[in-house]
Design a protein around this motif. Structure first.
Motif, PDB file in Angstrom:
ATOM      1  N   GLY A 106       0.784  -1.229   0.000  1.00 40.89           N
ATOM      2  CA  GLY A 106       0.000   0.000   0.000  1.00 40.89           C
ATOM      3  C   GLY A 106       0.811   1.270   0.000  1.00 40.89           C
ATOM      4  N   PHE A 107       2.144   1.176   0.093  1.00 39.80           N
ATOM      5  CA  PHE A 107       3.008   2.359   0.091  1.00 39.80           C
ATOM      6  C   PHE A 107       4.141   2.121  -0.908  1.00 39.80           C
ATOM      7  CE2 PHE A 107       1.109   2.047   4.291  1.00 39.80           C
ATOM      8  CZ  PHE A 107       0.573   3.315   4.461  1.00 39.80           C
ATOM      9  N   PRO A 108       3.845   2.259  -2.208  1.00 40.87           N
ATOM     10  CA  PRO A 108       4.882   1.968  -3.206  1.00 40.87           C
ATOM     11  C   PRO A 108       6.050   2.927  -3.183  1.00 40.87           C
ATOM     12  CG  PRO A 108       2.923   2.934  -4.241  1.00 40.87           C
ATOM     13  CD  PRO A 108       2.563   2.649  -2.818  1.00 40.87           C
ATOM     14  N   GLY A 109       5.905   4.119  -2.590  1.00 38.27           N
ATOM     15  CA  GLY A 109       6.997   5.085  -2.570  1.00 38.27           C
ATOM     16  C   GLY A 109       7.990   4.881  -1.448  1.00 38.27           C
ATOM     17  N   VAL A 110       7.806   3.870  -0.604  1.00 35.97           N
ATOM     18  CA  VAL A 110       8.693   3.632   0.536  1.00 35.97           C
ATOM     19  C   VAL A 110       9.730   2.579   0.161  1.00 35.97           C
ATOM     20  CG1 VAL A 110       8.819   2.899   2.937  1.00 35.97           C
ATOM     21  CG2 VAL A 110       6.861   4.234   2.149  1.00 35.97           C
ATOM     22  N   GLU A 111      10.997   2.897   0.389  1.00 33.45           N
ATOM     23  CA  GLU A 111      12.087   1.957   0.134  1.00 33.45           C
ATOM     24  C   GLU A 111      12.526   1.330   1.456  1.00 33.45           C
ATOM     25  OE1 GLU A 111      15.242   3.948  -1.808  1.00 33.45           O
ATOM     26  OE2 GLU A 111      14.063   4.490  -3.593  1.00 33.45           O
ATOM     27  N   LEU A 112      12.614   0.000   1.469  1.00 33.38           N
ATOM     28  CA  LEU A 112      13.021  -0.732   2.666  1.00 33.38           C
ATOM     29  C   LEU A 112      14.382  -1.375   2.440  1.00 33.38           C
ATOM     30  CD1 LEU A 112       9.796  -2.569   3.931  1.00 33.38           C
ATOM     31  CD2 LEU A 112      10.705  -0.356   4.602  1.00 33.38           C
ATOM     32  N   GLY A 113      15.225  -1.265   3.438  1.00 29.19           N
ATOM     33  CA  GLY A 113      16.521  -1.930   3.433  1.00 29.19           C
ATOM     34  C   GLY A 113      16.641  -2.829   4.652  1.00 29.19           C
ATOM     35  N   PHE A 114      16.939  -4.095   4.439  1.00 30.20           N
ATOM     36  CA  PHE A 114      16.991  -5.054   5.540  1.00 30.20           C
ATOM     37  C   PHE A 114      18.226  -4.790   6.396  1.00 30.20           C
ATOM     38  CE2 PHE A 114      18.130  -9.430   7.067  1.00 30.20           C
ATOM     39  CZ  PHE A 114      17.110  -9.511   8.009  1.00 30.20           C
ATOM     40  N   LEU A 115      18.015  -4.648   7.715  1.00 27.50           N
ATOM     41  CA  LEU A 115      19.104  -4.398   8.649  1.00 27.50           C
ATOM     42  C   LEU A 115      19.571  -5.666   9.340  1.00 27.50           C
ATOM     43  CD1 LEU A 115      17.848  -1.074  10.308  1.00 27.50           C
ATOM     44  CD2 LEU A 115      19.524  -1.342   8.477  1.00 27.50           C
ATOM     45  N   GLY A 116      18.636  -6.503   9.758  1.00 26.19           N
ATOM     46  CA  GLY A 116      19.017  -7.727  10.454  1.00 26.19           C
ATOM     47  C   GLY A 116      17.853  -8.266  11.259  1.00 26.19           C
ATOM     48  N   ALA A 117      18.087  -9.431  11.860  1.00 24.04           N
ATOM     49  CA  ALA A 117      17.070 -10.107  12.666  1.00 24.04           C
ATOM     50  C   ALA A 117      17.554 -10.215  14.101  1.00 24.04           C
ATOM     51  CB  ALA A 117      16.774 -11.494  12.100  1.00 24.04           C
ATOM     52  N   GLY A 118      16.610 -10.167  15.028  1.00 18.26           N
ATOM     53  CA  GLY A 118      16.945 -10.325  16.432  1.00 18.26           C
ATOM     54  C   GLY A 118      17.322 -11.762  16.761  1.00 18.26           C
ATOM     55  N   ARG A 119      17.904 -11.950  17.920  1.00 17.71           N
ATOM     56  CA  ARG A 119      18.297 -13.282  18.370  1.00 17.71           C
ATOM     57  C   ARG A 119      17.532 -13.718  19.613  1.00 17.71           C
ATOM     58  NH1 ARG A 119      19.610 -13.217  14.031  1.00 17.71           N
ATOM     59  NH2 ARG A 119      21.648 -13.633  13.067  1.00 17.71           N
ATOM     60  N   SER A 120      16.499 -12.962  19.976  1.00 15.49           N
ATOM     61  CA  SER A 120      15.633 -13.337  21.091  1.00 15.49           C
ATOM     62  C   SER A 120      14.191 -13.077  20.692  1.00 15.49           C
ATOM     63  CB  SER A 120      15.993 -12.553  22.363  1.00 15.49           C
ATOM     64  OG  SER A 120      15.806 -11.164  22.155  1.00 15.49           O
ATOM     65  N   LEU A 121      13.298 -13.967  21.114  1.00 13.14           N
ATOM     66  CA  LEU A 121      11.894 -13.864  20.753  1.00 13.14           C
ATOM     67  C   LEU A 121      11.229 -12.738  21.533  1.00 13.14           C
ATOM     68  CD1 LEU A 121      10.829 -17.624  20.589  1.00 13.14           C
ATOM     69  CD2 LEU A 121      11.531 -16.122  18.721  1.00 13.14           C
ATOM     70  N   ARG A 122      10.297 -12.069  20.871  1.00 10.79           N
ATOM     71  CA  ARG A 122       9.486 -11.042  21.510  1.00 10.79           C
ATOM     72  C   ARG A 122       8.023 -11.415  21.300  1.00 10.79           C
ATOM     73  NH1 ARG A 122      10.101  -5.175  19.170  1.00 10.79           N
ATOM     74  NH2 ARG A 122      12.292  -5.658  19.680  1.00 10.79           N
ATOM     75  N   ASP A 123       7.346 -11.769  22.392  1.00 15.99           N
ATOM     76  CA  ASP A 123       5.946 -12.230  22.330  1.00 15.99           C
ATOM     77  C   ASP A 123       5.808 -13.439  21.402  1.00 15.99           C
ATOM     78  OD1 ASP A 123       5.195 -10.168  24.018  1.00 15.99           O
ATOM     79  OD2 ASP A 123       4.774  -8.796  22.363  1.00 15.99           O
ATOM     80  N   GLY A 124       6.793 -14.328  21.444  1.00 14.30           N
ATOM     81  CA  GLY A 124       6.730 -15.547  20.669  1.00 14.30           C
ATOM     82  C   GLY A 124       7.124 -15.411  19.214  1.00 14.30           C
ATOM     83  N   ALA A 125       7.633 -14.262  18.794  1.00 15.02           N
ATOM     84  CA  ALA A 125       8.020 -14.044  17.393  1.00 15.02           C
ATOM     85  C   ALA A 125       9.395 -13.405  17.347  1.00 15.02           C
ATOM     86  CB  ALA A 125       7.005 -13.168  16.676  1.00 15.02           C
ATOM     87  N   LEU A 126      10.052 -13.593  16.215  1.00 16.24           N
ATOM     88  CA  LEU A 126      11.392 -13.044  16.013  1.00 16.24           C
ATOM     89  C   LEU A 126      11.289 -11.702  15.295  1.00 16.24           C
ATOM     90  CD1 LEU A 126      14.373 -13.981  16.485  1.00 16.24           C
ATOM     91  CD2 LEU A 126      14.382 -14.628  14.072  1.00 16.24           C
ATOM     92  N   PRO A 127      11.845 -10.617  15.845  1.00 16.89           N
ATOM     93  CA  PRO A 127      11.754  -9.306  15.190  1.00 16.89           C
ATOM     94  C   PRO A 127      12.773  -9.164  14.062  1.00 16.89           C
ATOM     95  CG  PRO A 127      12.887  -9.084  17.286  1.00 16.89           C
ATOM     96  CD  PRO A 127      12.461 -10.525  17.184  1.00 16.89           C
ATOM     97  N   LEU A 128      12.324  -8.548  12.961  1.00 12.18           N
ATOM     98  CA  LEU A 128      13.183  -8.208  11.824  1.00 12.18           C
ATOM     99  C   LEU A 128      13.165  -6.692  11.665  1.00 12.18           C
ATOM    100  CD1 LEU A 128      11.936 -10.862   9.236  1.00 12.18           C
ATOM    101  CD2 LEU A 128      13.880 -11.066  10.784  1.00 12.18           C
ATOM    102  N   SER A 129      14.321  -6.098  11.414  1.00 11.14           N
ATOM    103  CA  SER A 129      14.428  -4.641  11.302  1.00 11.14           C
ATOM    104  C   SER A 129      14.703  -4.249   9.857  1.00 11.14           C
ATOM    105  CB  SER A 129      15.538  -4.106  12.209  1.00 11.14           C
ATOM    106  OG  SER A 129      15.249  -4.362  13.569  1.00 11.14           O
TER     107      SER A 129
END
Length: 377
Positions: free
Chosen positions: A260-283
């Motif tokens: 829904g936001f075609p003008g936004v550019e995303l660059g992958f930074l990395g993934a966490g190494r500890s779960l937060r509320d049962g899920a792994l965070p990606l930045s």
């Protein structure tokens, strides 16, 4: 005899001669079909515009209506395309391009010379935001005042002693004069510190340049230590936090975008190494380029994987939902006839999808106006 013949003739003639002529066409036998496979026993559809849902589920759309509805079709082209998945995420402050302003101690809010900043106002790094005047309980304030009185008395005695020793310079050791001067300097500093805690204030400045995203202060408000006063964000530099239960997904990410936001550019930074509320965070680092996004806003991250699958690429607006909640596309079967085709698809990026089941390469698929065709009843 003539009268009886006349009455017999009158009884045999029907009241409406057209009824007998049209009666064979008025009703068809149950289950009868026409030359094109249509059900003749179905109720007739009367629509002056020609838009109609036919008994077999297809839709009739005249040429004039197609132009008005801006219906566009394309022929599918099959190929290999990267797989993609959708992840739930939210917008967050980029720690290198924004900041959070907190109260250093309990105190009362005093505005600066330009007043209190408001939400949406642009600020620069180092700009004065507010003053925080320390507050204390009656007992603490009384103890501080008593301590300040003692410091002032001791400072006065130390100043007299330094003056007396300096007048006897040469007759007394120099180390005594230096010790007296050091004591006077210490008492002066302690007096200033206690006096500032009673009547002074702390200047709170902006830690980064950006826009005030949230403000939690009013003139005269009493705040506690570590209360959040302001949040500053750079609208063009933000961070997206997405969540996944797949621990190895980070190694398969090729590209990402916001649905829904075609003008936004995303660059992958990395993934966490500890779960937060049962899920792994990606930045992901987001460069918005003027796209209005807010801190904490929920978003959908479309992650394109390094794996590929064979399918037909279509614009995302080609997919619609049938009354049975099936994912379908509309196929043009004739000049004015459109057929609903159930398909299975996956998102390719923020604007396109790949259909890997339900379509053949020779189908002419509606890519613009499919939502309007889907509403015809």
């Amino acid at each position: 005899r003539y009268l009886s013949h006349f009455l017999l003739f009158f009884v045999r003639i029907p009241a409406n001669p057209l009824v007998g002529l049209l009666s064979p066409l008025a009703h068809a036998a149950p289950g009868a079909h026409g030359p094109n496979g249509e059900h003749l026993d179905a109720p007739a559809i009367s629509n002056e515009s020609g838009l109609a849902r036919l008994p077999d589920g297809s839709v009739n759309v005249p040429k004039l209506a197609q132009r008005r509805m801006e219906i566009r079709t394309v022929i599918g082209r099959e190929g290999e395309h990267p797989l993609a998945i959708e992840l739930n995420g939210r917008m967050a402050i980029d720690p290198n391009a924004g900041g959070r302003v907190q109260a250093p101690f309990s105190g009362r809010i005093d505005p600066g010379p330009e007043g209190l900043p408001v939400i949406g106002q642009r600020v620069e790094k180092g700009q004065l935001l507010v003053h925080v005047r320390p507050v204390a309980s009656a007992i603490e304030r009384g103890n501080q005042q008593a301590q300040l009185a003692d410091l002032r008395a001791n400072k006065s005695l130390a100043a007299q002693r330094v003056k007396r020793l300096e007048s006897l310079e040469g007759a007394v050791p120099q180390k005594e004069i230096d010790a007296a001067r050091a004591e006077l300097t210490s008492l002066t500093g302690r007096e200033y510190a206690v006096s500032s805690s009673l009547s002074g204030n702390e200047a709170i400045t902006a830690p980064a340049s950006g826009v005030i995203a949230s403000s939690n202060v009013l003139n005269g408000q009493i705040v506690e230590a570590r209360d959040v006063l302001f949040e500053i964000v750079d609208p063009n530099r933000m961070v997206v936090e997405a969540f996944t239960t797949d621990a190895v997904l980070a190694a398969r990410i090729g590209h990402a975008s916001l649905a829904g936001f075609p003008g936004v550019e995303l660059g992958f930074l990395g993934a966490g190494r500890s779960l937060r509320d049962g899920a792994l965070p990606l930045s992901f680092r987001a460069r918005t380029k003027g796209t209005p996004l807010a801190v904490g806003q929920p978003v959908t991250v479309v992650v394109k994987l390094t794996e590929k699958a064979k399918g037909i690429v279509l614009p995302a607006e080609a997919l619609v939902r049938s009354p049975a909640n099936e994912t379908i596309v509309w196929i043009k079967a004739g000049a004015e006839r459109f057929i609903a085709q159930p398909v299975e698809a996956r998102p390719l990026d923020a604007k396109t999808i790949v259909v890997f089941k339900g379509l053949s390469p020779d189908n002419r698929v509606v890519v613009s106006g499919s939502a309007l065709i889907n509403q015809i009843r």
